[in-house]
Design a protein around this motif. Structure first.
Motif, mmCIF file in Angstrom:
data_model
loop_
_atom_site.group_PDB
_atom_site.id
_atom_site.type_symbol
_atom_site.label_atom_id
_atom_site.label_comp_id
_atom_site.label_asym_id
_atom_site.label_seq_id
_atom_site.Cartn_x
_atom_site.Cartn_y
_atom_site.Cartn_z
ATOM 1 N N GLU A 74 1.075 -1.257 0.177
ATOM 2 C CA GLU A 74 -0.037 0.087 0.051
ATOM 3 C C GLU A 74 0.853 1.226 0.129
ATOM 4 O OE1 GLU A 74 -3.441 -0.528 0.624
ATOM 5 O OE2 GLU A 74 -3.496 -2.539 1.051
ATOM 6 N N PRO A 76 2.924 3.955 -1.380
ATOM 7 C CA PRO A 76 3.095 4.380 -2.665
ATOM 8 C C PRO A 76 4.625 4.155 -3.400
ATOM 9 C CG PRO A 76 2.304 6.103 -1.302
ATOM 10 C CD PRO A 76 2.592 5.021 -0.493
ATOM 11 N N LEU A 222 0.970 6.769 5.208
ATOM 12 C CA LEU A 222 0.180 7.954 4.843
ATOM 13 C C LEU A 222 -0.685 8.616 6.053
ATOM 14 C CD1 LEU A 222 -1.627 6.582 1.509
ATOM 15 C CD2 LEU A 222 0.221 8.236 1.822
ATOM 16 N N GLU A 223 -1.121 7.691 6.794
ATOM 17 C CA GLU A 223 -1.625 8.010 8.179
ATOM 18 C C GLU A 223 -0.765 8.525 9.035
ATOM 19 O OE1 GLU A 223 -5.163 7.638 8.232
ATOM 20 O OE2 GLU A 223 -5.068 8.374 10.241
ATOM 21 N N LEU A 226 -0.527 12.195 8.130
ATOM 22 C CA LEU A 226 -1.488 13.162 8.440
ATOM 23 C C LEU A 226 -1.653 13.427 9.941
ATOM 24 C CD1 LEU A 226 -4.001 13.860 6.948
ATOM 25 C CD2 LEU A 226 -5.326 12.009 7.670
ATOM 26 N N LEU A 253 3.371 13.494 2.195
ATOM 27 C CA LEU A 253 2.182 14.041 1.484
ATOM 28 C C LEU A 253 1.113 14.059 2.711
ATOM 29 C CD1 LEU A 253 2.138 11.588 -1.692
ATOM 30 C CD2 LEU A 253 2.302 14.123 -1.634
ATOM 31 N N GLY A 254 1.021 12.968 3.419
ATOM 32 C CA GLY A 254 0.281 13.187 4.597
ATOM 33 C C GLY A 254 0.431 14.426 5.610
#
Lengths: 334, 334
Positions: A74, A76, A222-223, A226, A253-254
């Motif tokens: 998952e 990227p 990702l999380e 964030l 990105l997050g």
DNA sequence: GTGAAAGCGCTAACAC
DNA sequence: GTGTTAGCGCTTTCAC
């Protein structure tokens, strides 16, 4: 029924062995009739013959097999990495088998499936923990990793020069006047390793990275970004960090989103950097300053190590390249 | 040397056949001595025995093999999709082999490698063109696709209900008052199929999608979005589109950046929608309104079709779910 | 309750 | 120049 060499031999009134030689190119060397070879080839094509990979492997012939282990598809980072592995391995004449581990530490059944295929080598794509590696080492099967491995037994790691990468990023930021740094990553081998490196480099410049600003979160990348971004943006007081180093582009990105949710603008309020330079980095809003991992060279290194076999030693880390984009600027522009 | 059943048999003074039966669980049924079975099992474990997959397959035993074909692993859709396939296939007891095609239309050698492994079925992940499928169909090997296939011979396609998806998106946007739409995608099966659907739905509402605003670009998905967004933002006149439908989230990420480069703000100047609802959609700036593809259900459908074998028919498209986020709002807020 | 033997498809050493 | 034979590791009759 599948077409076999025996079928071709029978149809042509020849022996299976001659068919085998003709089809694998060993016939001419032996001195077979060129015309016979041609007849065999033609017939094989006409019947849609395809050699049976299982039989070849059992015989010890056929292309060597590399088992790819992907810890977290998952992320990227994996798509591009595996794409590159597939391209190069294919050109180098390797067959590939894929094991996706459901958990970062694989089940026994995952590992078994790999062992049963008796690979020439195992190629772990991405960083991770090494306990599952033991059975391979015991059998003398080299395990090469593109990334950072942790724990015993050691894998042969092809790494990017993280020291160099963060040195470039920190130099860029410090040069612009940043003094208050933060770090965000997921709590895994990459995050931990890169945090160590970043902290050391900052300290060398007399810059501190206080614990409350060195965030390693127990989630996917990702999380992690964030939540880490949100958490930093919620921090009270006016000594906010003016620059956030991230353990990877995926995390960054997050973080971009996380700090935006906290009401910070990038790069006006805070500068943010990634690491890897995925294709996505360019498309972030704002585009992400990052450090490019020389993926093709690293995959080539990995395949070279596999080719060298058992005694191979890890090569020098590959130097990354700074890519400056819009997510970094002078501190506190507004 | 690898440990074989013969080794175990010799060491225990038994026959290879009994070892085989004990190790595959067929011994108890035959009525073998429980103690003998236990001895064999213990010895196998002690020696680190792992059955040879090639030999099993040659014999026609062992788990059925699914060949995964991934057309474009750089597309951020693929990581999550393949991860799901690996999870479910593993649970269902399938072995997997991976073929990454370097080009969207594969080389003969790619296809050959697959054929040689004599898979039970081929699972194409993502949309693409079908010419390479012929040899499999000729051999009676079913080719199931998660996505949209184009050309002959037809694959058995597991699809998301694009009609439903765009209906939801267009309803949302039209409900907010949008009248001027644009579409951006890459020129491939997904882009073309979704553009057709979107155009038809818009027309049903009396809304036009002029050619200059229906962009299919000849690049990868990320680049297509970037260029498409820029191109739209450069458009002269004051009848700019107020909403841009994208063929996928990956494209939409590019469009977000592209229109930003043209100086447009999202969603103040223009609303943008994705399709798929990747994990990344939530992290975009602003977060992307999208439509969630029920990936797990679709993978389950695909495996069911493979299980059913040759005669299987494509199931009904799966309904996606609208996920409203910050990239859509009323038109021309400022 | 256990063993001997054959064969999956392919290749290579050894005839002729 | 081409054929015969054996065997890779495993499973499965068939025999005892």
């Amino acid at each position: 029924m599948r077409v076999t060499q025996k079928d071709i031999a029978r149809k042509l009134g020849l022996s299976p062995s001659l068919v085998s030689r003709a089809l694998t190119g060993r016939a001419a060397a032996i001195g077979a009739h060129p015309e016979t070879i041609e007849r065999i080839r033609r017939e094989a094509r006409a019947l849609g013959y395809a050699p049976n990979a299982a039989a070849r492997r059992l015989r010890g012939a056929g292309p060597p097999l590399i088992a790819i282990v992907a810890a977290d598809m998952e992320d990227p980072f994996f798509g591009p990495a595996i794409a590159e592995v597939v391209r190069q391995a294919h050109r180098a004449g390797y067959a590939l088998t894929l094991a996706g581990f459901e958990r970062r530490t694989p089940y026994a059944s995952d590992v078994d499936a790999l062992l049963q295929n008796d690979p020439e080598a195992v190629l772990a794509v991405g960083s991770g923990e090494n306990a599952w590696v033991r059975p391979f080492v015991e059998r003398g099967i080299p395990v090469v990793r593109i990334g950072v491995g942790s724990g015993a037994p050691a894998t042969i790691d092809v790494r990017v020069d993280e020291e160099k990468g963060f040195a470039l990023l920190i130099e860029l930021l410090a040069g612009k006047g940043h003094r208050a740094f933060a770090f965000v990553g997921a709590r895994n081998e990459v995050g931990e390793s890169r945090l160590r490196v970043a902290r050391r480099l900052l300290q060398k410049r007399g810059l501190d990275l206080p614990a409350r600003r060195a965030l390693l979160l127990d989630t996917d990348v990702l999380e992690a970004g964030l939540r880490g971004g949100e958490q930093l943006a919620r921090e009270e007081g006016r000594d906010w960090p003016s620059a956030i180093l991230c353990s990877s582009d995926a995390v960054a990105l997050g973080v971009l989103r996380g700090v935006a949710m906290g009401g910070w603008r990038v790069p006006e309020h805070v500068s943010i950097t990634g690491f890897d330079d995925l294709a996505l980095a360019r498309l972030a809003n704002p585009p992400l300053t990052s450090v490019r991992q020389p993926l093709a060279a690293m995959v080539a290194d990995a395949l070279r190590l596999i080719h060298e076999g058992r005694g191979a030693r890890a090569p020098a880390p590959r130097a990354p390249e700074l890519v400056v984009r819009g997510s970094t600027d002078f501190p506190w522009k507004c």
